[in-house]
Design a protein around this motif. Sequence first.
Motif, short mmCIF file in Angstrom:
data_model
loop_
_atom_site.label_atom_id
_atom_site.label_comp_id
_atom_site.label_asym_id
_atom_site.label_seq_id
_atom_site.Cartn_x
_atom_site.Cartn_y
_atom_site.Cartn_z
N GLU A 95 -7.96 2.18 -2.25
CA GLU A 95 -7.47 1.97 -0.90
C GLU A 95 -5.95 2.01 -0.83
N THR A 139 1.01 5.27 1.28
CA THR A 139 0.39 6.24 2.17
C THR A 139 1.15 7.56 2.12
N SER A 198 -4.39 6.94 -3.58
CA SER A 198 -4.86 6.22 -4.77
C SER A 198 -4.23 6.81 -6.02
N THR A 236 -2.09 2.38 -7.84
CA THR A 236 -2.78 2.00 -6.60
C THR A 236 -4.29 2.19 -6.76
N ASP A 237 -5.04 1.33 -6.08
CA ASP A 237 -6.50 1.43 -6.16
C ASP A 237 -7.01 2.46 -5.15
N ILE A 291 0.84 -1.18 0.00
CA ILE A 291 0.00 0.00 0.00
C ILE A 291 0.89 1.24 0.00
N THR A 312 -2.47 8.87 5.29
CA THR A 312 -3.57 8.85 4.33
C THR A 312 -3.23 7.94 3.16
N LEU A 313 -4.18 7.07 2.79
CA LEU A 313 -3.97 6.18 1.65
C LEU A 313 -3.97 6.98 0.36
#
Length: 477
Positions: free
Chosen positions: A89, A62, A71, A86-87, A60, A68-69
């Motif tokens: 999430e 951030t 995208s 990245t999606d 992932i 914070t994620l």
Amino acid sequence: MKKLIYFGMGLALCLSSAIWTGCDKPNELDPDNGGGSSGGGTTEDVRDTTEAVYGFIKGIVTEEGTGTLISMATVELLPTDIKTQTDAEGAFSFEDLNAGTYRLRVSKEGYLAYTSDDIMVKSGQTVNRTVSLEKEFAEIQILDTNGNALSELYLEGAFEGGFQLRNSGNVALEWNISELSEEWLACNKQSGELASGASEWIAVMIDRSKLPSEENDAVVSIVSTAGEMPLKVRDKVFPDAVDADYEETAFGMSLQMVFVEGGTFQMGATSEQGSAAESAEKPAHDVTLDGFYIGAYEVTQAQWKAVMGSNPSYCVGDDLPVEKVSWYDAVSFCEKLSQMTGKKYRLPTEAEWEYAARGGQQAAGTKYAGSNSIGDVAWCTNNSGGKTHPVGQKQPNALGLYDMSGNVWEWCSDWYDSDYYSSSPSVNPQGPSGGARRVHRGGSWYSDARYCRVSHRDYFTPDRQGEDVGFRVVCEK
């Protein structure tokens, strides 16, 4: 016979079992098995999957500091050409990887790009990574014309000047001046956007008489994506000492200004001018002037370049007076310097020039500016060697003004009229209302001594750019 049949059946069952076991396909990779971590600015999780022939990298992205994620960040797998995003999430994955060493490069507009350390991928492993991106920043600065940080803006009366806004950050910066609704402040641009490293000149007009606070101080609030920047406005331009000489440094070079106390003097063909006086210098007449500031030296080439950005001069040298400037060029210099500083710079009137050249209230009644001997105070045709000389090498006059006789002619603001003295106003004369030629004074390196006298009047068309013509500035009190 029965034994033989049973033996054959048993052999077949054994062979069948062996074939089934040998053709069984590998188990599916399970990314949730196992665990572990490594450093390098990311969190790494390595998972073993029994009997797998491929590896995986998952993770992932951030935002550093907030978590914070992120995208739609681009994730590249190096040294391959494979990339993904990245999606919603903040997740990404690379599947069916051959065993080997890889790196991740993660980027998104508004963030600093990140490249990971080496990641070892083995068959049957899933490597999990958490990547934190550092946000790019914008930082607004208020600058004076030297590029120095400006927190206070001094003014006197109606101010027409300005300042620079600069973005010293890494991303575009939006800004807005929030006080434009106030009647005391106006500017040429209320809002805008600055790219990284870019700057913007903001021309400002402030009416001191309408400042909102009791102390005639106010704050210009500049609001931006980087925060709010206050600029204190104060009603002060000149030094604390009333009518003191001062040094102008706002444009990166020193400009020495001398205060000339107002008073009354006889202008024109006074007795010490003798037979050299011409008809245009007559009649000698009383003139009363208000106080003003005047440059101690002719404007130099270094000063001209600092304000105008070029050098038109024929004889080149930073300390030499600028020349080959027309009357229009000299006026443009004054206007730009005024805009840079918030003070009112201009060319001297003919009356101001002569009053200052004579020495103002300290005048000693000399033929030239500071002496009756031309060689003491002036570069002229007899001693110049056919060229200009650095300012300030000769003796000054009683006010501490240099080269008002000789070196280069000096533009004045007035139109020229040979009969003007017969009708000139007695208080602060400004010259005729129109004409074809502008006054210049003081003589030059190319002039005979008689043209370097303090009362001699001369003229050029305002577009003339001579190798013997320069100027000095006046600042209104």
